[in-house]
Design a protein around this motif. Structure first.
Motif, PDB file in Angstrom:
ATOM      1  N   LYS A   1      92.386  29.892  62.837  1.00 51.85           N
ATOM      2  CA  LYS A   1      93.301  30.663  63.686  1.00 51.85           C
ATOM      3  C   LYS A   1      94.666  30.821  63.015  1.00 51.85           C
ATOM      4  N   PHE A   2      94.623  31.036  61.727  1.00 53.65           N
ATOM      5  CA  PHE A   2      95.846  31.177  60.940  1.00 53.65           C
ATOM      6  C   PHE A   2      95.937  32.551  60.299  1.00 53.65           C
ATOM      7  N   ASP A   3      94.971  33.409  60.596  1.00 55.09           N
ATOM      8  CA  ASP A   3      94.957  34.708  59.935  1.00 55.09           C
ATOM      9  C   ASP A   3      96.097  35.612  60.383  1.00 55.09           C
ATOM     10  N   TYR A   4      96.748  35.279  61.517  1.00 59.45           N
ATOM     11  CA  TYR A   4      97.865  36.105  61.972  1.00 59.45           C
ATOM     12  C   TYR A   4      99.018  36.080  60.969  1.00 59.45           C
ATOM     13  N   VAL A   5      99.063  35.050  60.124  1.00 62.35           N
ATOM     14  CA  VAL A   5     100.112  34.976  59.110  1.00 62.35           C
ATOM     15  C   VAL A   5      99.969  36.135  58.126  1.00 62.35           C
ATOM     16  N   ILE A   6      98.734  36.636  57.993  1.00 62.20           N
ATOM     17  CA  ILE A   6      98.510  37.786  57.119  1.00 62.20           C
ATOM     18  C   ILE A   6      99.335  38.972  57.603  1.00 62.20           C
ATOM     19  N   LEU A   7      99.454  39.123  58.923  1.00 60.05           N
ATOM     20  CA  LEU A   7     100.251  40.222  59.470  1.00 60.05           C
ATOM     21  C   LEU A   7     101.710  40.076  59.060  1.00 60.05           C
ATOM     22  N   ASP A   8     102.246  38.858  59.137  1.00 65.72           N
ATOM     23  CA  ASP A   8     103.626  38.631  58.707  1.00 65.72           C
ATOM     24  C   ASP A   8     103.806  39.024  57.244  1.00 65.72           C
ATOM     25  N   CYS A   9     102.814  38.649  56.431  1.00 66.86           N
ATOM     26  CA  CYS A   9     102.899  38.947  55.000  1.00 66.86           C
ATOM     27  C   CYS A   9     102.742  40.438  54.725  1.00 66.86           C
ATOM     28  N   LEU A  10     101.865  41.101  55.491  1.00 63.83           N
ATOM     29  CA  LEU A  10     101.705  42.545  55.337  1.00 63.83           C
ATOM     30  C   LEU A  10     103.008  43.261  55.684  1.00 63.83           C
ATOM     31  N   ASN A  11     103.638  42.824  56.781  1.00 59.97           N
ATOM     32  CA  ASN A  11     104.930  43.405  57.162  1.00 59.97           C
ATOM     33  C   ASN A  11     105.942  43.234  56.034  1.00 59.97           C
ATOM     34  N   GLU A  12     106.004  42.015  55.516  1.00 62.83           N
ATOM     35  CA  GLU A  12     106.966  41.704  54.458  1.00 62.83           C
ATOM     36  C   GLU A  12     106.685  42.519  53.204  1.00 62.83           C
ATOM     37  N   MET A  13     105.398  42.593  52.832  1.00 59.07           N
ATOM     38  CA  MET A  13     105.011  43.317  51.625  1.00 59.07           C
ATOM     39  C   MET A  13     105.345  44.801  51.742  1.00 59.07           C
ATOM     40  N   MET A  14     105.011  45.401  52.891  1.00 59.01           N
ATOM     41  CA  MET A  14     105.236  46.833  53.071  1.00 59.01           C
ATOM     42  C   MET A  14     106.725  47.152  53.206  1.00 59.01           C
ATOM     43  N   LEU A  15     107.472  46.265  53.851  1.00 60.77           N
ATOM     44  CA  LEU A  15     108.912  46.479  53.985  1.00 60.77           C
ATOM     45  C   LEU A  15     109.617  46.360  52.634  1.00 60.77           C
ATOM     46  N   SER A  16     109.137  45.440  51.796  1.00 57.19           N
ATOM     47  CA  SER A  16     109.773  45.237  50.491  1.00 57.19           C
ATOM     48  C   SER A  16     109.595  46.444  49.581  1.00 57.19           C
ATOM     49  N   ASN A  17     108.536  47.229  49.827  1.00 51.25           N
ATOM     50  CA  ASN A  17     108.284  48.415  49.007  1.00 51.25           C
ATOM     51  C   ASN A  17     108.915  49.681  49.578  1.00 51.25           C
ATOM     52  N   ALA A  18     109.470  49.561  50.785  1.00 50.39           N
ATOM     53  CA  ALA A  18     110.034  50.740  51.449  1.00 50.39           C
ATOM     54  C   ALA A  18     111.452  51.018  50.954  1.00 50.39           C
TER      55      ALA A  18
ATOM     56  N   GLN B   1      99.407  42.731  43.313  1.00 54.39           N
ATOM     57  CA  GLN B   1      99.165  42.993  41.897  1.00 54.39           C
ATOM     58  C   GLN B   1      98.096  44.060  41.694  1.00 54.39           C
ATOM     59  N   ARG B   2      97.041  43.987  42.501  1.00 55.37           N
ATOM     60  CA  ARG B   2      95.939  44.937  42.349  1.00 55.37           C
ATOM     61  C   ARG B   2      96.317  46.343  42.832  1.00 55.37           C
ATOM     62  N   LEU B   3      97.222  46.413  43.818  1.00 62.97           N
ATOM     63  CA  LEU B   3      97.596  47.712  44.380  1.00 62.97           C
ATOM     64  C   LEU B   3      98.760  48.368  43.651  1.00 62.97           C
ATOM     65  N   LEU B   4      99.463  47.595  42.848  1.00 61.49           N
ATOM     66  CA  LEU B   4     100.653  48.106  42.162  1.00 61.49           C
ATOM     67  C   LEU B   4     100.396  49.394  41.372  1.00 61.49           C
ATOM     68  N   PRO B   5      99.278  49.498  40.626  1.00 58.82           N
ATOM     69  CA  PRO B   5      99.043  50.730  39.851  1.00 58.82           C
ATOM     70  C   PRO B   5      98.869  51.976  40.715  1.00 58.82           C
ATOM     71  N   TYR B   6      98.572  51.777  42.000  1.00 60.67           N
ATOM     72  CA  TYR B   6      98.311  52.918  42.883  1.00 60.67           C
ATOM     73  C   TYR B   6      99.439  53.129  43.885  1.00 60.67           C
ATOM     74  N   THR B   7     100.594  52.519  43.587  1.00 64.49           N
ATOM     75  CA  THR B   7     101.755  52.622  44.466  1.00 64.49           C
ATOM     76  C   THR B   7     102.879  53.373  43.767  1.00 64.49           C
ATOM     77  N   ASN B   8     103.472  54.316  44.468  1.00 65.31           N
ATOM     78  CA  ASN B   8     104.599  55.072  43.929  1.00 65.31           C
ATOM     79  C   ASN B   8     105.828  54.169  43.882  1.00 65.31           C
ATOM     80  N   GLU B   9     106.369  53.952  42.686  1.00 62.99           N
ATOM     81  CA  GLU B   9     107.494  53.036  42.525  1.00 62.99           C
ATOM     82  C   GLU B   9     108.756  53.524  43.228  1.00 62.99           C
TER      83      GLU B   9
END
Length: 211
Positions: free
Chosen positions: A142-159, A101-109
Motif C-alpha cells: 500500500k505504498f504505490d501512492y508515492v508513485i503519484l507524488d513522484c510523477l507530480n514532481e517529475m512532470m513539474l520539474s520538466n514544465a 532516463q528512459r523517457l529523456l530521448p523522447y522529451t522536448n528539452e
C-alpha cells in the motif's frame, strides 16, 4: 574533509519527511569503496524486501527477515535504513529515475513535453512491465501512492510554464496516468504493453469534449 554533494532529494511519507538521502563523491578511494559497499548493501536489502512481500504481508515482515534474506548484518541494515518504509522510498526513487532516463530521448528539452508521444508512452509501459515485481510489491505494501507524488514532481520539474493552470493540468494528467498504471498493476498486467499504449494514445488524442 569536506564532502562534495552531488545530489539530494527529500521524500515524504504521509506528510512527514522520512528520508533525506544525499549522495556524496569523496575524493578518496576508501570513501569510494565504502560508497560502493553501501550501494550493494542497499540493493541487496531492496531486493530482499521485494521477494519477502511476495511471500507475506508487508506488516508481518521483520527486520530480521530482511537481513537474513539479504545476507547482511543488522548493523549494515541500520547504517542505511531506519525503517521498512525507507526501503520502499528507495524502490520508488529507483523506478522514477529509470523512467526519467528512459523517457529523456523522447522529451522536448524546451517544453518538457513528449516529442514522440507514441514512443514516450510505449517506453513508459515497457519500463513498468520490466520492473513489475517491484510495482507489485509497492502496491501490496500500500505504498504505490508515492508513485503519484513522484510523477507530480517529475512532470513539474520538466514544465517550463509555471502558471496555476499549467500546474493543475499536470496534476490532472499525472493523476489519470497513476490511476491507469495502478489498475494495470492490480490486474496483474492482464493487458499487454502494446494494448496499453494503444488505449493511452487514443485517449491522449481524443479531446474530453468528444468523449
Amino acid at each position: 574533509m569536506k564532502n562534495n554533494k552531488t545530489n539530494a532529494r527529500t521524500y515524504k511519507w504521509r506528510g512527514n519527511v522520512i528520508a533525506n538521502h544525499e549522495l556524496y563523491s569523496p575524493n578518496t578511494s576508501k570513501h569510494n569503496s565504502n560508497k560502493e559497499t553501501n550501494r550493494l548493501t542497499r540493493e541487496a536489502i531492496c531486493t530482499a524486501l521485494v521477494f519477502l512481500i511476495q511471500e507475506q504481508p508487508f506488516s508481518k515482515i521483520s527486520i530480521t527477515d530482511i537481513v537474513k534474506r539479504a545476507g547482511v548484518s543488522r548493523t549494515a541494515y541500520y547504517n542505511n535504513y531506519s525503517s521498512k518504509q525507507e526501503i520502499l522510498v528507495d524502490l520508488v526513487d529507483s523506478l522514477i529515475f529509470e523512467i526519467n532516463q528512459r523517457l529523456l530521448p523522447y522529451t522536448n528539452e524546451l517544453t518538457g513535453k513528449a516529442k514522440e508521444p507514441e514512443k514516450f508512452i510505449s517506453v513508459l509501459f515497457e519500463v513498468i512491465f520490466q520492473q513489475r515485481d517491484i510495482y507489485r510489491a509497492l502496491q501490496s505494501a500500500k505504498f504505490d501512492y508515492v508513485i503519484l507524488d513522484c510523477l507530480n514532481e517529475m512532470m513539474l520539474s520538466n514544465a517550463h510554464d509555471t502558471t496555476d493552470e499549467s500546474r493543475y493540468r499536470i496534476y490532472f494528467k499525472a493523476g489519470a496516468l497513476y490511476n491507469a498504471i495502478s489498475k494495470w498493476i492490480g490486474s496483474d498486467f492482464a493487458i499487454s504493453t502494446n494494448e496499453m499504449t494503444r488505449i493511452s494514445l487514443h485517449i491522449y488524442h481524443t479531446p474530453m469534449s468528444q468523449e
